[in-house]
Design an enzyme around this catalytic site. Structure first.
Site, PDB file in Angstrom:
ATOM      1  N   ASN A  86       0.814  -1.233   0.000  1.00 24.64           N
ATOM      2  CA  ASN A  86       0.000   0.000   0.000  1.00 24.64           C
ATOM      3  C   ASN A  86       0.843   1.278   0.000  1.00 24.64           C
ATOM      4  O   ASN A  86       0.452   2.275  -0.585  1.00 24.64           O
ATOM      5  CB  ASN A  86      -1.022  -0.002   1.130  1.00 24.64           C
ATOM      6  CG  ASN A  86      -0.397   0.060   2.498  1.00 24.64           C
ATOM      7  OD1 ASN A  86       0.690  -0.459   2.714  1.00 24.64           O
ATOM      8  ND2 ASN A  86      -1.084   0.684   3.429  1.00 24.64           N
ATOM      9  N   LYS A 100      12.157  -7.442   1.667  1.00 21.32           N
ATOM     10  CA  LYS A 100      11.280  -8.190   0.771  1.00 21.32           C
ATOM     11  C   LYS A 100      10.031  -7.352   0.528  1.00 21.32           C
ATOM     12  O   LYS A 100       9.134  -7.288   1.358  1.00 21.32           O
ATOM     13  CB  LYS A 100      10.847  -9.524   1.397  1.00 21.32           C
ATOM     14  CG  LYS A 100      10.116 -10.396   0.380  1.00 21.32           C
ATOM     15  CD  LYS A 100       9.095 -11.336   0.996  1.00 21.32           C
ATOM     16  CE  LYS A 100       7.705 -10.781   1.069  1.00 21.32           C
ATOM     17  NZ  LYS A 100       7.085 -10.371  -0.190  1.00 21.32           N
ATOM     18  N   PRO A 101       9.979  -6.677  -0.625  1.00 18.82           N
ATOM     19  CA  PRO A 101       8.755  -5.931  -0.928  1.00 18.82           C
ATOM     20  C   PRO A 101       7.673  -6.896  -1.398  1.00 18.82           C
ATOM     21  O   PRO A 101       7.966  -8.067  -1.666  1.00 18.82           O
ATOM     22  CB  PRO A 101       9.182  -5.002  -2.067  1.00 18.82           C
ATOM     23  CG  PRO A 101      10.373  -5.648  -2.698  1.00 18.82           C
ATOM     24  CD  PRO A 101      10.979  -6.591  -1.694  1.00 18.82           C
ATOM     25  N   ASP A 102       6.458  -6.419  -1.508  1.00 16.21           N
ATOM     26  CA  ASP A 102       5.413  -7.229  -2.125  1.00 16.21           C
ATOM     27  C   ASP A 102       5.744  -7.358  -3.621  1.00 16.21           C
ATOM     28  O   ASP A 102       6.222  -6.400  -4.239  1.00 16.21           O
ATOM     29  CB  ASP A 102       4.061  -6.538  -1.933  1.00 16.21           C
ATOM     30  CG  ASP A 102       2.899  -7.440  -2.306  1.00 16.21           C
ATOM     31  OD1 ASP A 102       2.221  -7.927  -1.392  1.00 16.21           O
ATOM     32  OD2 ASP A 102       2.677  -7.660  -3.527  1.00 16.21           O
ATOM     33  N   GLY A 112       2.238  -5.086   7.663  1.00 16.61           N
ATOM     34  CA  GLY A 112       1.259  -5.841   6.881  1.00 16.61           C
ATOM     35  C   GLY A 112       0.055  -6.172   7.738  1.00 16.61           C
ATOM     36  O   GLY A 112      -0.244  -5.483   8.722  1.00 16.61           O
ATOM     37  N   SER A 113      -0.637  -7.236   7.365  1.00 19.97           N
ATOM     38  CA  SER A 113      -1.891  -7.563   8.044  1.00 19.97           C
ATOM     39  C   SER A 113      -1.635  -8.204   9.412  1.00 19.97           C
ATOM     40  O   SER A 113      -0.567  -8.757   9.670  1.00 19.97           O
ATOM     41  CB  SER A 113      -2.696  -8.521   7.168  1.00 19.97           C
ATOM     42  OG  SER A 113      -1.962  -9.718   7.012  1.00 19.97           O
ATOM     43  N   GLU A 128       3.955  -3.855  12.523  1.00 24.04           N
ATOM     44  CA  GLU A 128       3.033  -2.736  12.263  1.00 24.04           C
ATOM     45  C   GLU A 128       1.867  -3.296  11.465  1.00 24.04           C
ATOM     46  O   GLU A 128       2.018  -3.630  10.292  1.00 24.04           O
ATOM     47  CB  GLU A 128       3.752  -1.629  11.466  1.00 24.04           C
ATOM     48  CG  GLU A 128       4.969  -1.044  12.158  1.00 24.04           C
ATOM     49  CD  GLU A 128       4.611  -0.225  13.386  1.00 24.04           C
ATOM     50  OE1 GLU A 128       3.431   0.163  13.543  1.00 24.04           O
ATOM     51  OE2 GLU A 128       5.503   0.014  14.213  1.00 24.04           O
ATOM     52  N   LEU A 129       0.700  -3.419  12.101  1.00 25.99           N
ATOM     53  CA  LEU A 129      -0.376  -4.236  11.520  1.00 25.99           C
ATOM     54  C   LEU A 129      -1.633  -3.423  11.182  1.00 25.99           C
ATOM     55  O   LEU A 129      -1.578  -2.219  11.038  1.00 25.99           O
ATOM     56  CB  LEU A 129      -0.680  -5.372  12.501  1.00 25.99           C
ATOM     57  CG  LEU A 129       0.571  -6.132  13.002  1.00 25.99           C
ATOM     58  CD1 LEU A 129       0.195  -7.197  14.015  1.00 25.99           C
ATOM     59  CD2 LEU A 129       1.349  -6.732  11.838  1.00 25.99           C
ATOM     60  N   CYS A 182      -3.132   2.115   6.367  1.00 23.79           N
ATOM     61  CA  CYS A 182      -3.391   1.386   7.614  1.00 23.79           C
ATOM     62  C   CYS A 182      -4.077   2.277   8.633  1.00 23.79           C
ATOM     63  O   CYS A 182      -4.858   1.817   9.461  1.00 23.79           O
ATOM     64  CB  CYS A 182      -2.087   0.844   8.184  1.00 23.79           C
ATOM     65  SG  CYS A 182      -0.845   2.132   8.386  1.00 23.79           S
ATOM     66  N   GLU A 240     -11.067  -5.221   9.192  1.00 20.07           N
ATOM     67  CA  GLU A 240     -10.516  -4.156   8.356  1.00 20.07           C
ATOM     68  C   GLU A 240     -10.944  -4.383   6.898  1.00 20.07           C
ATOM     69  O   GLU A 240     -10.728  -5.463   6.343  1.00 20.07           O
ATOM     70  CB  GLU A 240      -8.984  -4.214   8.470  1.00 20.07           C
ATOM     71  CG  GLU A 240      -8.264  -3.130   7.719  1.00 20.07           C
ATOM     72  CD  GLU A 240      -6.735  -3.304   7.798  1.00 20.07           C
ATOM     73  OE1 GLU A 240      -6.247  -4.443   7.722  1.00 20.07           O
ATOM     74  OE2 GLU A 240      -6.047  -2.287   7.941  1.00 20.07           O
TER      75      GLU A 240
END
Ligand code: NAD
Length: 522
Positions: free
Chosen positions: A163, A186-188, A237-238, A259-260, A293, A391
Site C-alpha cells: 500500500n 522483501k517488498p510485495d 502488513g496484516s 506494524e499491523l 493502515c 478491516e
C-alpha cells in the site's frame, strides 16, 4: 468522474524497469509478472528468489555490514544527507513508479515520496546523539561506573506491504542503516519497483554496494528463510501475517517490530466546524483509495447534528473525482488489484445483505480500470457484518450516530484493533479529554491521520492487535541496536574488608543504601 486509458509515464522505460529488477536474485529463472494497475498490462518479469538466493543475499549483506559498522557515524550520515537531496530531486520518477505498480492517484504517490526524506531529516538530526555511548553511575559512587554502548543488530530483515511500497520499503530501512546495520528487504511482488528505485538512489548517494539487498517472492515461500537469517525483523502488513512473523521471530529469539492493521474510529464532537471536518475526513476515509493502515473506517457523529454532518460528508464523497491518470487530476485512484477490489466489494455486499444502506458509491468501476471501486459511505452497519468488525482496507466508511460522548468512546474502543483514531472538536481541551480515553497507538485531534504519521519525532505503532513496537522517534532507531552494558570497577570495594565480620559488612551496606537514596545518588 474521469475515464480513459492513460499513457504510461515517459520515465518508466523498459530500460529502467530491466535495470531495477536486475538486482533481484532468482537463480531458477522463475519470474512474477508485475503489471501496470490501470491497464493490467505486464510491465516486467520480476525474478523470484529461492531460499538459497536469500541465504546468499544475507551472506553478502553480513560482509558489507562488518565494514559499515566501523564507519564513524558522521561518515554514514553524509550519505543520507546526499540521499535526501537525490530522493527529493527524483520525486516525480519515484511517483511514476509508485503509480504504475500500485494504481494510486498521483497526489498520494507524490506525498508518499516525501516520507523517506522526512524520516531521514529526523535521524540526520538525532542519530549522533542517540548512538553516542552514555555514561551511567555504577553501584559504588566514584569507583564504579557503566557505559551504555549501542551495537547494531547485524542484518535486519524488512517485509513490506504494497500500500505504501516506497515508504515502507525505504523509510524503515533508513534508521536501521544509520545505526550500522545491513538490510535485506522483501517488498510485495506487486510493488517492488519503487523500493528498488529508491535503493538505487541511496547507492548513488554512496551507500556501499551489498549493504541493502532486495529479495522477492511470495511471502509464505520466502518469509521463513528471511526470518531465520535475520537478526531482527521489521514487518508491516496484516494482523494475520504479523502473527506468523512474530511466532517465527519468537522461536528464533530475535526481536521484531510488527506494524499491523486497524479498524480506525473517528469521534466527532457536537461543536465541530463542518467544512474543515469534511475535507479532512474524505481524505481520511478515501485517501490512497482507503488503503492506508491509519485510514478511518468508522465515524461516530453526535445525534444532535447527525443529519447535517451526514449530508455534508456524503455530498463531498459523491463528488470526489475518481480516475486513472498520471497527473494530479483525480482525487481518488484505483485499488491495487482486481482481487483486492473483490474483497472490498464483498464487505459492501455482506453489509447490504445484512441490512446496511449505501449512502453513496458501492460499485466497482470497470469502465475506469480493472481495480477501481467508488468511494462508499454506509449507514446501519452492525458488528455481525464484515465491514462492522474487520478491516476493509478500501474506500468504504460507516457512519454511526451516538447520544453521549461516553457511548461514542465505548463504541470506538469496541474493537480488537488499536492503530489510529481521530477526534474532532472546536474545543481542544474537550478533544484531548476524549483522546486520552481512546485505546489506540495514534490519535489525531482535528485531523484524520496525516498529522500523527508525519510527526517523525514521536514513536508511532499500534496497540491491541494492531502491532508490537513502533517506528519513528528515538525508539524507531534504537530498536535496531542492542544495548551493551560495559561496566568498570576501579577498585575492588564490594564485599567485606579484610577482617570485617559479614554481619558488620551487611549492616554497613544496608545503611549506605539509605544514605545514597538520601543523597540522591543513583
Ligand atoms: P500482508 O500481511 O498480506 O502482506 C504484507 C507483506 O508480508 C507482503 O510483502 C507479503 O508478501 C508478506 N507475507 C505474506 N505472508 C507472509 C508470510 N507467511 N511470511 C512472510 N511474509 C509474508 O498485508 P498486505 O495485504 O500486503 O498489506 C495490507 C495490510 O497491511 C493491511 O492490514 C494494513 O492495515 C497493513 N498495514 C499496516 C501498516 C502499519 O504501519 N501499521 C502500514 C501499512 C499497511
Amino acid at each position: 468522474m474521469s475515464a480513459g486509458t492513460p499513457t504510461r509515464p515517459a520515465s518508466v522505460t523498459d530500460e529502467l524497469l530491466e535495470r531495477l529488477v536486475a538486482r533481484v536474485p532468482g537463480r531458477t529463472g522463475a519470474t512474477w509478472k508485475l503489471t501496470e494497475v490501470y491497464t493490467g498490462e505486464v510491465l516486467v518479469e520480476l525474478p523470484q528468489s529461492t531460499p538459497e538466493d536469500i541465504e546468499a543475499a544475507f551472506a553478502e549483506a553480513r560482509e558489507a555490514q562488518a565494514l559499515w559498522a566501523q564507519w564513524p557515524i558522521e561518515r554514514r550520515l553524509e550519505i543520507f544527507d546526499r540521499a535526501h537531496s537525490l530522493l527529493v530531486d527524483n520525486a516525480h520518477t519515484a511517483a511514476d513508479l509508485i503509480q504504475v505498480e500500485s494504481g494510486k492517484n498521483r497526489r498520494m504517490a507524490i506525498e508518499e515520496t516525501c516520507d523517506p526524506p522526512m524520516v531521514m531529516s529526523y535521524y540526520l538530526k538525532r542519530a549522533k546523539r542517540l548512538l553516542a555511548p552514555k555514561r551511567h553511575s555504577g553501584p559504588v559512587p566514584i569507583v564504579s561506573g557503566s557505559t551504555e554502548v549501542r551495537v547494531p543488530k547485524g542484518v535486519v530483515g524488512i517485509i513490506a506491504p504494497w500500500n505504501f511500497p516506497f515508504a515502507t520499503g525505504l523509510s524503515d530501512a533508513i534508521p536501521a542503516l544509520i545505526a550500522g546495520n545491513a538490510v535485506v528487504v522483501k517488498p510485495d511482488n506487486k510493488t517492488a519497483l519503487s523500493p528498488l528505485y529508491g535503493i538505487s538512489l541511496l547507492e548513488e548517494a554512496g551507500l556501499p554496494k551489498g549493504l541493502f539487498q532486495v529479495v522477492c517472492g511470495e511471502g509464505p515461500d520466502i518469509g521463513p528463510t528471511l526470518i531465520d537469517n535475520a537478526n531482527y525483523v521489521m514487518f508491516t502488513g496484516s494482523t494475520a501475517t504479523g502473527r506468523v512473523i512474530g511466532e517465527r521471530a519468537g522461536r528464533n529469539l530475535i526481536g521484531c517490530c510488527l506494524e499491523l492493521g486497524g479498524k480506525n474510529p473517528m469521534i466527532v464532537l457536537d461543536d465541530v466546524d463542518v467544512e474543515e471536518w469534511v475535507e479532512s475526513t474524505v481524505f481520511g476515509a478515501f485517501g490512497n483509495t482507503g488503503q492506508i493502515c491509519m485510514h478511518i473506517e468508522r465515524i461516530y457523529l453526535p445525534e444532535s447534528r447527525y443529519d447535517e454532518l451526514r449530508s455534508a460528508f456524503v455530498e463531498r464523497a459523491a463528488n470526489l473525482t475518481i480516475g486513472a491518470a498520471y497527473d494530479f487530476g483525480p482525487e481518488v485512484g484505483s485499488l491495487v488489484s482486481p482481487e483486492h477490489r473483490d474483497r472490498v466489494a464483498s464487505h459492501v455486499e455482506d453489509a447490504v445483505a445484512k441490512g446496511a444502506t449505501v449512502l453513496t458509491g458501492g460499485r466497482a468501476r470497470p469502465d475506469i480500470g480493472p481495480a477501481f471501486f467508488e468511494p462508499t459511505v454506509l449507514e446501519g452497519v452492525t458488528g455481525n457484518m464484515l465491514a462492522g468488525h474487520t478491516e476493509t482496507f478500501g474506500p468504504v466508511v460507516s457512519l454511526y450516530p451516538y447520544r453521549t460522548v461516553d457511548e461514542a468512546i465505548r463504541l470506538a474502543n469496541d474493537t480488537d484493533y488499536g492503530l489510529n483514531a481521530s477526534v474532532w472538536s472546536g474545543d481542544l481541551a474537550r478533544a484531548e479529554a476524549v483522546a486520552a480515553r481512546i485505546e489506540s497507538g495514534n490519535v489525531n485531534i482535528n485531523d484524520a491521520l496525516a498529522t500523527a504519521y508525519a510527526s517523525k519525532g514521536s514513536p508511532s505503532g499500534g496497540v491491541k492487535k494492531s502491532g508490537v513496537g513502533a517506528r519513528h522517534g528515538d525508539q524507531g532507531l534504537l530498536k535496531y541496536t542492542d544495548a551493551k552494558n560495559v561496566a568498570v570497577l576501579k577498585k575492588q570495594v564490594m564485599g567485606p574488608r579484610p577482617g570485617q565480620a559479614y554481619d558488620a559488612y551487611v549492616k554497613q551496606m544496608l545503611s549506605s543504601l539509605k544514605l545514597m537514596r538520601r543523597l540522591r545518588v543513583r
